[in-house]
Write a protein that holds these residues in place. Structure first.
Motif, short mmCIF file in Angstrom:
data_model
loop_
_atom_site.label_atom_id
_atom_site.label_comp_id
_atom_site.label_asym_id
_atom_site.label_seq_id
_atom_site.Cartn_x
_atom_site.Cartn_y
_atom_site.Cartn_z
N UNK A 33 11.40 1.76 -15.41
CA UNK A 33 11.85 1.29 -16.74
C UNK A 33 11.19 1.93 -17.91
N UNK A 34 11.59 1.23 -18.98
CA UNK A 34 11.00 1.97 -20.24
C UNK A 34 9.55 1.45 -20.62
N UNK A 35 9.17 2.07 -21.75
CA UNK A 35 7.95 1.50 -22.46
C UNK A 35 6.60 1.63 -21.42
N UNK A 36 5.95 0.48 -21.43
CA UNK A 36 4.79 0.29 -20.29
C UNK A 36 5.04 0.50 -19.04
N UNK A 37 6.45 0.28 -18.52
CA UNK A 37 6.71 0.06 -17.17
C UNK A 37 7.13 1.34 -16.58
N UNK A 38 6.90 2.53 -17.35
CA UNK A 38 7.26 3.94 -16.72
C UNK A 38 5.92 4.62 -16.54
N UNK A 39 4.86 4.00 -17.09
CA UNK A 39 3.60 4.60 -16.92
C UNK A 39 2.62 3.88 -15.55
N UNK A 40 1.75 4.56 -14.88
CA UNK A 40 1.12 3.72 -13.60
C UNK A 40 0.24 2.78 -14.48
N UNK A 41 0.15 1.44 -14.33
CA UNK A 41 -0.58 0.29 -14.69
C UNK A 41 -1.68 0.36 -13.75
N UNK A 42 -2.94 -0.11 -14.48
CA UNK A 42 -4.13 -0.24 -13.97
C UNK A 42 -4.62 -1.83 -14.04
N UNK A 43 -4.85 -2.61 -12.84
CA UNK A 43 -5.18 -3.92 -13.09
C UNK A 43 -6.66 -4.35 -12.27
N UNK A 44 -7.07 -5.32 -12.60
CA UNK A 44 -8.25 -5.84 -11.50
C UNK A 44 -7.59 -6.02 -10.25
N UNK A 45 -8.12 -5.74 -9.02
CA UNK A 45 -7.47 -5.80 -7.76
C UNK A 45 -6.90 -7.21 -7.55
N UNK A 46 -5.87 -7.64 -7.23
CA UNK A 46 -4.99 -8.95 -7.07
C UNK A 46 -4.44 -9.52 -8.14
N UNK A 47 -4.78 -9.15 -9.59
CA UNK A 47 -4.13 -9.46 -10.73
C UNK A 47 -2.77 -9.35 -10.69
N UNK A 48 -2.36 -8.35 -10.32
CA UNK A 48 -0.70 -7.93 -10.15
C UNK A 48 -0.28 -8.34 -8.83
N UNK A 49 0.73 -9.28 -8.59
CA UNK A 49 1.12 -9.75 -7.27
C UNK A 49 2.60 -8.67 -6.98
N UNK A 50 2.00 -8.05 -5.76
CA UNK A 50 2.93 -7.33 -5.16
C UNK A 50 3.65 -7.94 -4.19
N UNK A 51 5.19 -7.60 -3.89
CA UNK A 51 5.97 -8.24 -3.15
C UNK A 51 6.58 -7.59 -2.21
N UNK A 52 7.86 -7.86 -1.54
CA UNK A 52 8.52 -7.13 -0.86
C UNK A 52 9.42 -5.79 -1.56
#
Length: 126
Positions: A33-52
């Motif tokens: 996507x555009x804006x922040x979505x096109x860059x690798x984002x760094x989070x505390x582990x587990x803060x971003x929920x990954x899915x299928x």
């Protein structure tokens, strides 16, 4: 032979180490996507929920790096190289206040690397 699908530059590894010292274990997500979505984002582990719809691509600096499956479909023929440049990171990404931001670069796999990835089940067979 072994081929990493995501690697980090020494500068990125240094920033990852600094962020981990402040925030503990980290995780990365490369969406599309555009804006922040096109860059690798760094989070505390587990803060971003990954899915299928997310794929674990590998680890950088010992931290997991995920990519959305829709982005992976576009980038599967390339090794992602996570680098750092001057500037402000994404609004929700931990490096924001550091005055540096993560950036994704890439390079095409050579024929031998691509065959190894396919034979290992890590890349689509086309």
């Amino acid at each position: 032979m072994s081929v990493a699908q995501v690697v980090a530059t020494p500068e990125a590894l240094e920033l990852i180490e600094r962020l981990a010292a402040k925030h503990g274990p980290l995780m990365f997500h490369q969406s599309g996507g555009c804006c922040d979505g096109s860059a690798p984002m760094c989070y505390p582990d587990g803060e971003f929920l990954v899915g299928d719809s997310d794929k674990l691509l590998g680890h950088i600096g010992g931290m997991p790096f995920y990519i959305s499956t829709s982005q992976y479909a576009y980038w599967c023929h390339t090794q992602l190289i996570i680098d750092v440049v001057a500037g402000r990171g994404g609004m929700f990404s931990l490096e924001g206040p550091e005055g540096r931001r993560f950036l994704t670069r890439s390079r095409l796999y050579d024929d031998a690397e691509w065959r190894w990835l396919q034979d290992s089940g890590l890349a689509p067979s086309t």
